[in-house]
Write a protein that holds these residues in place. Structure first.
Motif, PDB file in Angstrom:
ATOM      1  N   MET A   1       0.734  -1.069   0.188  1.00  0.00           N
ATOM      2  CA  MET A   1       0.161  -0.007  -0.196  1.00  0.00           C
ATOM      3  C   MET A   1       0.901   1.211  -0.068  1.00  0.00           C
ATOM      4  O   MET A   1       1.932   0.998   0.382  1.00  0.00           O
ATOM      5  CB  MET A   1      -0.938  -0.098   1.251  1.00  0.00           C
ATOM      6  CG  MET A   1      -0.317   0.191   2.755  1.00  0.00           C
ATOM      7  SD  MET A   1      -1.479   0.124   4.033  1.00  0.00           S
ATOM      8  CE  MET A   1      -1.173   1.853   4.394  1.00  0.00           C
ATOM      9  N   ALA A   2       0.273   2.521  -0.354  1.00  0.00           N
ATOM     10  CA  ALA A   2       1.088   3.545  -0.370  1.00  0.00           C
ATOM     11  C   ALA A   2       1.329   3.902   0.958  1.00  0.00           C
ATOM     12  O   ALA A   2       0.349   4.118   1.971  1.00  0.00           O
ATOM     13  CB  ALA A   2       0.329   4.699  -1.161  1.00  0.00           C
ATOM     14  N   GLU A   3       2.288   4.533   1.230  1.00  0.00           N
ATOM     15  CA  GLU A   3       2.567   5.142   2.545  1.00  0.00           C
ATOM     16  C   GLU A   3       1.640   6.428   2.986  1.00  0.00           C
ATOM     17  O   GLU A   3       1.537   7.221   2.161  1.00  0.00           O
ATOM     18  CB  GLU A   3       4.120   5.580   2.646  1.00  0.00           C
ATOM     19  CG  GLU A   3       4.248   6.045   4.114  1.00  0.00           C
ATOM     20  CD  GLU A   3       5.846   5.930   4.468  1.00  0.00           C
ATOM     21  OE1 GLU A   3       6.308   4.922   4.388  1.00  0.00           O
ATOM     22  OE2 GLU A   3       6.619   6.930   4.798  1.00  0.00           O
ATOM     23  N   SER A   7       1.853   6.115   8.986  1.00  0.00           N
ATOM     24  CA  SER A   7       3.398   5.557   8.913  1.00  0.00           C
ATOM     25  C   SER A   7       4.220   6.717   9.597  1.00  0.00           C
ATOM     26  O   SER A   7       5.121   6.205  10.306  1.00  0.00           O
ATOM     27  CB  SER A   7       3.992   5.069   7.383  1.00  0.00           C
ATOM     28  OG  SER A   7       2.782   4.281   7.156  1.00  0.00           O
ATOM     29  N   LYS A   8       4.358   7.885   9.081  1.00  0.00           N
ATOM     30  CA  LYS A   8       5.405   8.772   9.668  1.00  0.00           C
ATOM     31  C   LYS A   8       5.000   9.005  10.975  1.00  0.00           C
ATOM     32  O   LYS A   8       6.036   9.317  12.023  1.00  0.00           O
ATOM     33  CB  LYS A   8       4.933  10.298   8.944  1.00  0.00           C
ATOM     34  CG  LYS A   8       5.670  10.012   7.423  1.00  0.00           C
ATOM     35  CD  LYS A   8       5.465  11.575   7.005  1.00  0.00           C
ATOM     36  CE  LYS A   8       5.998  11.565   5.374  1.00  0.00           C
ATOM     37  NZ  LYS A   8       5.465  10.980   4.513  1.00  0.00           N
ATOM     38  N   ILE A   9       3.797   8.894  11.571  1.00  0.00           N
ATOM     39  CA  ILE A   9       3.585   9.179  12.961  1.00  0.00           C
ATOM     40  C   ILE A   9       4.148   7.897  13.653  1.00  0.00           C
ATOM     41  O   ILE A   9       4.774   8.005  14.987  1.00  0.00           O
ATOM     42  CB  ILE A   9       1.830   9.383  13.253  1.00  0.00           C
ATOM     43  CG1 ILE A   9       1.570  10.672  12.761  1.00  0.00           C
ATOM     44  CG2 ILE A   9       1.561   8.888  14.702  1.00  0.00           C
ATOM     45  CD1 ILE A   9       0.005  10.666  12.566  1.00  0.00           C
ATOM     46  N   ILE A  10       4.168   6.561  13.188  1.00  0.00           N
ATOM     47  CA  ILE A  10       4.445   5.469  13.822  1.00  0.00           C
ATOM     48  C   ILE A  10       5.929   5.393  14.084  1.00  0.00           C
ATOM     49  O   ILE A  10       6.487   5.211  14.847  1.00  0.00           O
ATOM     50  CB  ILE A  10       4.001   4.236  13.081  1.00  0.00           C
ATOM     51  CG1 ILE A  10       2.603   3.979  13.258  1.00  0.00           C
ATOM     52  CG2 ILE A  10       4.894   3.160  13.550  1.00  0.00           C
ATOM     53  CD1 ILE A  10       1.947   3.048  12.282  1.00  0.00           C
ATOM     54  N   LYS A  44       0.010  -0.991  13.925  1.00  0.00           N
ATOM     55  CA  LYS A  44       1.521  -0.586  13.326  1.00  0.00           C
ATOM     56  C   LYS A  44       1.588  -1.348  11.828  1.00  0.00           C
ATOM     57  O   LYS A  44       2.429  -0.933  11.241  1.00  0.00           O
ATOM     58  CB  LYS A  44       2.513  -1.192  14.214  1.00  0.00           C
ATOM     59  CG  LYS A  44       2.538  -0.223  15.552  1.00  0.00           C
ATOM     60  CD  LYS A  44       3.745  -0.819  16.596  1.00  0.00           C
ATOM     61  CE  LYS A  44       3.788   0.443  17.747  1.00  0.00           C
ATOM     62  NZ  LYS A  44       4.684   0.205  18.660  1.00  0.00           N
ATOM     63  N   GLU A  45       0.869  -2.533  11.638  1.00  0.00           N
ATOM     64  CA  GLU A  45       1.105  -3.144  10.511  1.00  0.00           C
ATOM     65  C   GLU A  45       0.235  -2.097   9.411  1.00  0.00           C
ATOM     66  O   GLU A  45      -0.827  -1.664   9.760  1.00  0.00           O
ATOM     67  CB  GLU A  45       0.523  -4.539  10.406  1.00  0.00           C
ATOM     68  CG  GLU A  45       0.391  -5.092   9.100  1.00  0.00           C
ATOM     69  CD  GLU A  45      -0.375  -6.478   8.801  1.00  0.00           C
ATOM     70  OE1 GLU A  45      -0.681  -6.984  10.129  1.00  0.00           O
ATOM     71  OE2 GLU A  45      -0.974  -6.816   7.966  1.00  0.00           O
ATOM     72  N   GLN A  94     -13.218   7.511   4.528  1.00  0.00           N
ATOM     73  CA  GLN A  94     -12.027   7.403   4.813  1.00  0.00           C
ATOM     74  C   GLN A  94     -11.149   8.271   4.043  1.00  0.00           C
ATOM     75  O   GLN A  94     -11.228   8.564   2.778  1.00  0.00           O
ATOM     76  CB  GLN A  94     -11.616   5.903   4.393  1.00  0.00           C
ATOM     77  CG  GLN A  94     -10.154   5.634   4.989  1.00  0.00           C
ATOM     78  CD  GLN A  94      -9.763   4.009   4.863  1.00  0.00           C
ATOM     79  OE1 GLN A  94     -10.685   3.277   4.167  1.00  0.00           O
ATOM     80  NE2 GLN A  94      -8.695   3.850   5.316  1.00  0.00           N
ATOM     81  N   THR A  95     -10.383   9.024   4.804  1.00  0.00           N
ATOM     82  CA  THR A  95      -9.408  10.017   4.359  1.00  0.00           C
ATOM     83  C   THR A  95      -8.116   9.657   4.186  1.00  0.00           C
ATOM     84  O   THR A  95      -7.014  10.019   3.555  1.00  0.00           O
ATOM     85  CB  THR A  95      -9.600  11.489   4.599  1.00  0.00           C
ATOM     86  OG1 THR A  95      -9.263  11.393   6.079  1.00  0.00           O
ATOM     87  CG2 THR A  95     -10.977  11.833   4.243  1.00  0.00           C
ATOM     88  N   VAL A  96      -7.579   8.952   5.310  1.00  0.00           N
ATOM     89  CA  VAL A  96      -6.213   8.287   5.503  1.00  0.00           C
ATOM     90  C   VAL A  96      -6.442   6.887   5.354  1.00  0.00           C
ATOM     91  O   VAL A  96      -7.032   6.184   6.098  1.00  0.00           O
ATOM     92  CB  VAL A  96      -5.734   8.771   6.953  1.00  0.00           C
ATOM     93  CG1 VAL A  96      -4.549   8.101   6.976  1.00  0.00           C
ATOM     94  CG2 VAL A  96      -5.642  10.267   7.069  1.00  0.00           C
TER      95      VAL A  96
END
Ligand code: AMP
Length: 114
Positions: A1-3, A7-10, A44-45, A94-96
């Protein structure tokens, strides 16, 4: 999937108000809160959304709900009531596109949602 931004928050590349973390998930306050308590619980996945969950995600999905219940207790909204929401896909709002569970509470919530 696209990042996504999640993902940056994790990876702690974007500052957020993190309220809970364990090996499977991270929970942080929504940047645009829709209720006095508005927490996002994310695995996290990297999984795009509920629409992409597979049978092997069963334990993870249950875990996210258990964490939501514990955070509702910690936020002091377990008694007054709260709502857990998963927006899935475009029509679901859903936006994110990194699966997340919204935990909302601290005020009476309307039903049905818009
Ligand atoms: P959804 O519309 O269900 O995909 O929800 C995405 C949520 O992510 C929205 O409620 C946004 O306010 C929230 N959001 C987007 N960027 C951030 C961020 N950097 N920190 C916290 N929450 C965010």
């Amino acid at each position: 999937m696209a990042e996504t931004i999640f993902s940056k928050i994790i990876r702690r590349e974007i500052p957020t108000d993190i309220v809970y973390e364990d090996a499977q998930c991270l929970a942080f306050r929504d940047i645009n809160p829709q209720a006095p308590t508005h927490i996002l619980i994310i695995p996290k996945e990297a999984l795009e959304g509920l629409q992409d969950a597979a049978p092997h995600h069963e334990q993870l999905l249950g875990h996210l709900l258990l964490v939501a219940g514990r955070l509702a207790e910690a936020e002091g909204i377990a008694g007054s009531g709260y709502r857990c929401v998963v927006n899935a896909g475009a029509d679901g709002g859903q936006t994110v596109f990194h699966l997340h569970l919204h935990l909302l509470g601290g005020r009476p919530l309307d039903w049905p949602p818009g």
